[in-house]
Enzyme design. Sequence first.
Site, PDB file in Angstrom:
ATOM      1  N   GLU A 167       0.275  -1.157   0.177  1.00 61.49           N
ATOM      2  CA  GLU A 167       0.079  -0.088   0.086  1.00 61.49           C
ATOM      3  C   GLU A 167       0.770   1.258  -0.272  1.00 61.49           C
ATOM      4  OE1 GLU A 167      -2.775  -0.539   3.123  1.00 61.49           O
ATOM      5  OE2 GLU A 167      -3.480  -1.855   3.074  1.00 61.49           O
ATOM      6  N   ASN A 210       1.929  -5.032  -2.656  1.00 66.32           N
ATOM      7  CA  ASN A 210       0.817  -5.508  -2.922  1.00 66.32           C
ATOM      8  C   ASN A 210       0.057  -3.914  -2.787  1.00 66.32           C
ATOM      9  OD1 ASN A 210      -1.572  -7.828  -1.521  1.00 66.32           O
ATOM     10  ND2 ASN A 210      -1.107  -6.809  -0.384  1.00 66.32           N
ATOM     11  N   HIS A 247     -10.458  -5.663  -2.521  1.00 70.10           N
ATOM     12  CA  HIS A 247     -11.813  -5.445  -1.649  1.00 70.10           C
ATOM     13  C   HIS A 247     -12.721  -4.831  -2.007  1.00 70.10           C
ATOM     14  CE1 HIS A 247      -8.938  -7.518   2.056  1.00 70.10           C
ATOM     15  NE2 HIS A 247      -8.528  -5.951   1.815  1.00 70.10           N
ATOM     16  N   GLU A 275      -6.965 -10.327  -1.276  1.00 71.02           N
ATOM     17  CA  GLU A 275      -7.368  -9.923  -0.475  1.00 71.02           C
ATOM     18  C   GLU A 275      -8.726 -10.551  -0.025  1.00 71.02           C
ATOM     19  OE1 GLU A 275      -5.628  -6.996   1.959  1.00 71.02           O
ATOM     20  OE2 GLU A 275      -4.046  -7.574   2.117  1.00 71.02           O
ATOM     21  N   ASP A 277     -12.496 -10.405  -0.211  1.00 71.27           N
ATOM     22  CA  ASP A 277     -13.527  -9.883   0.371  1.00 71.27           C
ATOM     23  C   ASP A 277     -14.887  -8.964  -0.396  1.00 71.27           C
ATOM     24  OD1 ASP A 277     -12.912  -7.581   1.070  1.00 71.27           O
ATOM     25  OD2 ASP A 277     -12.691  -8.353   3.273  1.00 71.27           O
TER      26      ASP A 277
HETATM   27  O1  G3I Z   1      -4.297  -6.950  18.712  1.00 69.11           O
HETATM   28  C1  G3I Z   1      -5.614  -6.158  19.911  1.00 69.11           C
HETATM   29  C2  G3I Z   1      -5.760  -6.341  20.499  1.00 69.11           C
HETATM   30  O2  G3I Z   1      -4.779  -6.577  21.467  1.00 69.11           O
HETATM   31  C3  G3I Z   1      -6.252  -5.378  21.677  1.00 69.11           C
HETATM   32  O3  G3I Z   1      -7.444  -5.750  22.707  1.00 69.11           O
HETATM   33  C4  G3I Z   1      -7.580  -5.126  20.605  1.00 69.11           C
HETATM   34  C5  G3I Z   1      -8.510  -4.184  20.065  1.00 69.11           C
HETATM   35  O4  G3I Z   1      -9.458  -3.128  19.371  1.00 69.11           O
HETATM   36  O5  G3I Z   1      -6.754  -4.983  18.715  1.00 69.11           O
HETATM   37  C6  G3I Z   1      -6.387  -5.789  18.677  1.00 69.11           C
HETATM   38  O6  G3I Z   1      -5.497  -5.432  17.181  1.00 69.11           O
HETATM   39  C7  G3I Z   1      -5.963  -5.430  15.950  1.00 69.11           C
HETATM   40  C8  G3I Z   1      -5.656  -6.357  14.985  1.00 69.11           C
HETATM   41  O7  G3I Z   1      -6.113  -6.183  13.816  1.00 69.11           O
HETATM   42  C9  G3I Z   1      -5.855  -8.267  15.685  1.00 69.11           C
HETATM   43  O8  G3I Z   1      -6.829  -8.366  15.642  1.00 69.11           O
HETATM   44  C10 G3I Z   1      -6.657  -3.925  16.222  1.00 69.11           C
HETATM   45  O9  G3I Z   1      -7.258  -2.991  16.134  1.00 69.11           O
HETATM   46  C11 G3I Z   1      -6.750  -4.163  14.358  1.00 69.11           C
HETATM   47  O10 G3I Z   1      -6.923  -2.342  13.899  1.00 69.11           O
HETATM   48  C12 G3I Z   1      -6.375  -5.013  12.921  1.00 69.11           C
HETATM   49  O11 G3I Z   1      -6.923  -4.553  11.924  1.00 69.11           O
HETATM   50  C13 G3I Z   1      -6.309  -5.403  11.050  1.00 69.11           C
HETATM   51  C14 G3I Z   1      -6.288  -4.252  10.106  1.00 69.11           C
HETATM   52  O12 G3I Z   1      -5.527  -5.023   9.062  1.00 69.11           O
HETATM   53  C15 G3I Z   1      -5.337  -2.862  10.443  1.00 69.11           C
HETATM   54  O13 G3I Z   1      -4.711  -2.316   9.536  1.00 69.11           O
HETATM   55  C16 G3I Z   1      -7.675  -6.233  10.512  1.00 69.11           C
HETATM   56  O14 G3I Z   1      -7.359  -7.750  11.300  1.00 69.11           O
HETATM   57  C17 G3I Z   1      -7.154  -7.448   8.922  1.00 69.11           C
HETATM   58  O15 G3I Z   1      -7.761  -7.906   8.441  1.00 69.11           O
HETATM   59  C18 G3I Z   1      -6.130  -6.093   8.446  1.00 69.11           C
HETATM   60  O16 G3I Z   1      -5.737  -6.249   7.049  1.00 69.11           O
HETATM   61  C19 G3I Z   1      -5.949  -5.558   6.417  1.00 69.11           C
HETATM   62  C20 G3I Z   1      -4.543  -5.942   5.312  1.00 69.11           C
HETATM   63  O17 G3I Z   1      -3.349  -6.396   6.222  1.00 69.11           O
HETATM   64  C21 G3I Z   1      -3.739  -5.052   4.270  1.00 69.11           C
HETATM   65  N1  G3I Z   1      -4.687  -4.301   3.269  1.00 69.11           N
HETATM   66  C22 G3I Z   1      -5.705  -4.167   3.781  1.00 69.11           C
HETATM   67  C23 G3I Z   1      -6.518  -5.475   4.920  1.00 69.11           C
HETATM   68  C24 G3I Z   1      -8.111  -4.910   5.591  1.00 69.11           C
HETATM   69  O18 G3I Z   1      -7.693  -3.491   6.630  1.00 69.11           O
END
Ligand code: G3I
Length: 365
Positions: A167, A210, A247, A275, A277
Site C-alpha cells: 500500500e 501489494n 476488497h 485479500e 472479500d
Molecule cells: O491485537 C489487539 C488486541 O490486543 C486489542 O485488544 C484489540 C482491541 O482493538 O486490538 C487488537 O488489534 C487489532 C488487530 O487487527 C488484531 O485483531 C487492531 O485493533 C485492528 O486494527 C487490526 O485490524 C487489522 C487491520 O488490517 C489493521 O490495519 C485487521 O485484522 C486485518 O484484517 C487488516 O488487514 C489489512 C491488510 O493487512 C492490508 N490490506 C487491508 C486489510 C484490511 O484492512
Amino acid sequence: MSWFNEGPRPGKVLASAIGSTAAAVLVLAGTAAPDAHAASGTLGTAAAGSGRYFGTAVAAGKLGDSVYSTLLDREFNMITPENEMKWDTTEPSRGNFNFGPADRIVNHASAHGQRMRGHTLVWHSQLPGWVSSITDANTLRSVMDKHIITEMNHYKGKVYAWDVVNEAFADGGSGQHRSSVFQNVLGNGFIEEAFRTARAADPAAKLCYNDYNIENWSDAKTQGVYNMVRDFKARGVPVDCVGFQSHFGAGGPPVGFRTTLSNFASLGVDVQVTELDIAQASPTAYANTVKACMNVARCTGMTVWGIRDSDSWRTGENPLLFDAAGSKKPAYEAVLSALGGQTANGTTPQVRDSSGGAGQHWTLR
Ligand code: G3I
C-alpha cells in the site's frame, strides 16, 4: 483512525449502473464436470487443478477453534497471516524481534502442507511508533533493511512469497506514492531499496508489491503501480509479483479487472488476488473475480481475507465464503465452479448472471 490514510474502506460503493433486478443471480445445478480439472471438491484442490492456489488469511488466535481449523485444512492450500507478520508484532521495539504468533501459523501450515505468503515487511500501517518517529534517513534505511533481512531470514524456506511493500501508493488521482515515514524520510527510492534488500535476504522467495484499489485499469493509482513495475522490470529491480487485494463492494470487480491482471502480467510478473472479500458475497461477483484470474495464465492464485463472515474485518458485510457457523454460502459453490471444481452433490453449478458481468467496486473518499 483515518480510513483515508490507513487503507481500504469498505462500504463506500460506487453507484451501480446495474439495476438490482438485473443483477439477480441464480445458482443452478448442472449435470456434468466439464473439463479435466473438474473432479475436485474443495477450493484448494480445484485451484490446484489449473496449477493455482486458493488461500485465506489466518489469525493465530483462531487456530484452536476446531470449526475454523477444519475449514482451513480442508479448503485452503495457501495461508497469509492476517496480522502476525506485521511490524508492530514482529519488531515492537528496535532490535527486539517477536516471531511467536507468526510461527504458530507457519508451523500449522508446515504440518498441513499449506504454503505461506508473508504479509508484510514494509507498510505505513501497524507500524510501531519507534519507526514512524525516525527522522534520519541513514537510521531509517538501516532499520528498514535490518527488519526485512531478519524477518526473511527467520522464515527462509518457509515463505513462498512476500508482500515486500504494501500500500505505498496514494488514493485519488495523483498516481504518486502516499505520505509515510518511508516516503517522507527516504524518498521515492524506498520501494526499490526494500525489494533489493529482500532479494539479497532470500533469493528463492517471490517478491511482491501489494495494494488495494488497483483493480480498475484506468484508475490513476493502478497506472502509478503499473508504471513502477514497468520501471523496475526495465532497470532490473527485483520484483516478481503484484498482489491485487480486491476488497470489493457488492458488485464485485470492475469490468476491466481481467485487463488489469493481464496488462501487469505482460510486464513479466505473476499476479495474484490477495485479500478478496465482497460485501454481501454475491455468487456472481465472486465468480467474476475468480474468472478474471482463471483467464490470465500468470494469475497464479487467489486468497480470501478470512474464512467465516465472523472472522472478517468487515463486520456486518458478510463478505466471505462461509457463514458464522462454518456452512458454505452460495458464493462458495460459485467459486468452486469457477475454479473448475465439483460440488458436493457431484455437479458443477452454473452461475447465471443477467448483469452481463459488469461490476461495481467501492472506492475511497
Ligand atoms: O491485537 C489487539 C488486541 O490486543 C486489542 O485488544 C484489540 C482491541 O482493538 O486490538 C487488537 O488489534 C487489532 C488487530 O487487527 C488484531 O485483531 C487492531 O485493533 C485492528 O486494527 C487490526 O485490524 C487489522 C487491520 O488490517 C489493521 O490495519 C485487521 O485484522 C486485518 O484484517 C487488516 O488487514 C489489512 C491488510 O493487512 C492490508 N490490506 C487491508 C486489510 C484490511 O484492512
